[in-house]
Write an enzyme that holds these catalytic residues in place. Structure first.
Site, PDB file in Angstrom:
ATOM      1  N   THR A 298       0.785  -1.365   0.006  1.00  0.00           N
ATOM      2  CA  THR A 298       0.108  -0.037  -0.006  1.00  0.00           C
ATOM      3  C   THR A 298       0.710   1.351   0.195  1.00  0.00           C
ATOM      4  OG1 THR A 298      -1.799  -1.104   1.263  1.00  0.00           O
ATOM      5  CG2 THR A 298      -2.001   1.017   1.105  1.00  0.00           C
TER       6      THR A 298
ATOM      7  N   LYS B 150       4.278  -9.081   4.087  1.00  0.00           N
ATOM      8  CA  LYS B 150       2.742  -8.603   3.899  1.00  0.00           C
ATOM      9  C   LYS B 150       2.074  -9.252   3.020  1.00  0.00           C
ATOM     10  CE  LYS B 150       0.603  -3.975   4.019  1.00  0.00           C
ATOM     11  NZ  LYS B 150       0.740  -2.329   4.085  1.00  0.00           N
TER      12      LYS B 150
ATOM     13  N   GLU C 216       1.770  -5.114  17.007  1.00  0.00           N
ATOM     14  CA  GLU C 216       1.798  -4.158  16.300  1.00  0.00           C
ATOM     15  C   GLU C 216       0.189  -3.602  16.608  1.00  0.00           C
ATOM     16  OE1 GLU C 216       2.463  -5.831  12.690  1.00  0.00           O
ATOM     17  OE2 GLU C 216       0.608  -7.002  12.638  1.00  0.00           O
TER      18      GLU C 216
END
Length: 276
Positions: free
Chosen positions: A32, A144, A177
């Site tokens: 992203t 990711k 996270e």
């Protein structure tokens, strides 16, 4: 930008085969990327992470120059866009096995840039702990990859609450996270960020922050972190490659100050990713 612009394998489209392994199994990766006036400040870092993830998953990585070109195409004429690049192993028949000759698919999407309150950067955001946890899986840690069900379930917990982000721990109670951000805390004169050796995503902005802190002489520690470490910290902040740096003003009932270094980081990153 009023609607998403999409390229599938380089052609305008908004559909993909039902046999695509990204759809069937989450067999792929994504990035992203912020695009501001045609500039994608961290594109080289995104492409390097994508290529490394493809290598780990044994997926042939599409030509990164082609991906950059397509990213610019879907953002053409827009002052701000969020580019999403998805690479899957490609389409195959039923079952987990796949042939060596399978051709990867890639999708490039130009999404609208969201308008968020300036206070998220200036005063900070509210963080709350999610019940959903992250599984420990060193084989996939840091990447990711497309399987984001843990984050989907965690994010659903925030609906109707006052928190802008949710903190995620692993199944052993280690802080990892937030749902879409990496986490740093400041305590005892040093910055600490969780180890991502067993779970979590090694974010592009996390990498930038670590490099900046190191080059400016700050003490940094990457370690296993527990909830009590957060509660004892002076300051917390979240980071990703779209929002830059968000200070945390409150974690559940604990209030934090914004350390001067965090303010300096916000201002530095805002030169590349202006939030207004």
């Amino acid at each position: 930008m009023t609607a998403s612009r999409i390229l599938v394998n380089g052609l305008p489209a908004d559909t993909i085969s039902v046999f695509d392994r990204g759809l069937q199994f989450g067999d792929g990766l994504f990035e992203t990327i912020a695009c501001i006036d045609g500039d994608m400040p961290f594109m080289e870092h995104h492409m390097r992470r994508l290529a490394a993830g493809c290598q780990r998953l044994a997926i042939p990585c599409p030509d990164t120059g082609l991906l950059v070109s397509e990213a610019r195409h879907v953002a053409t004429g827009q002052s701000r866009a969020i580019i999403k690049i998805i690479v899957t192993r490609g389409a195959s028949q039923r079952g987990y096995a796949f042939e060596d000759a399978i051709a990867p698919d890639h999708i490039v999407i130009g999404n609208p840039w969201p308008t968020l309150p300036a206070g998220f950067w200036e005063q900070g955001v509210v963080l709350t702990r999610c019940l959903a946890t992250l599984a420990q899986q060193p084989m996939l840690a840091g990447m990711k990859h497309l399987n984001r069900l843990e984050q989907v379930m965690a994010r659903a917990e925030l609906i109707g609450g006052d928190a802008q982000e949710g903190l995620m721990c692993d199944t052993e109670g280690n802080v990892i996270e937030a749902t879409a951000h990496n986490l740093f805390l400041f305590r005892n004169g040093e910055f600490v960020t969780p180890s991502l050796a067993r779970a979590g995503v090694e974010g592009i902005m996390r990498e930038q922050v670590l490099d900046w802190l190191s080059s400016n002489g700050y003490k940094i520690h990457i370690a296993d972190i527990r909830i009590e470490d957060l509660l004892a910290a002076e300051s917390l902040f979240l980071c990703n490659s779209i929002h830059g740096i968000w200070p945390v003003r409150r974690f559940d009932e604990t209030i934090y100050t914004v350390h001067n270094t965090i303010r300096e980081l916000i201002n530095r990153i805002a030169q590349l990713l202006p939030y207004q």
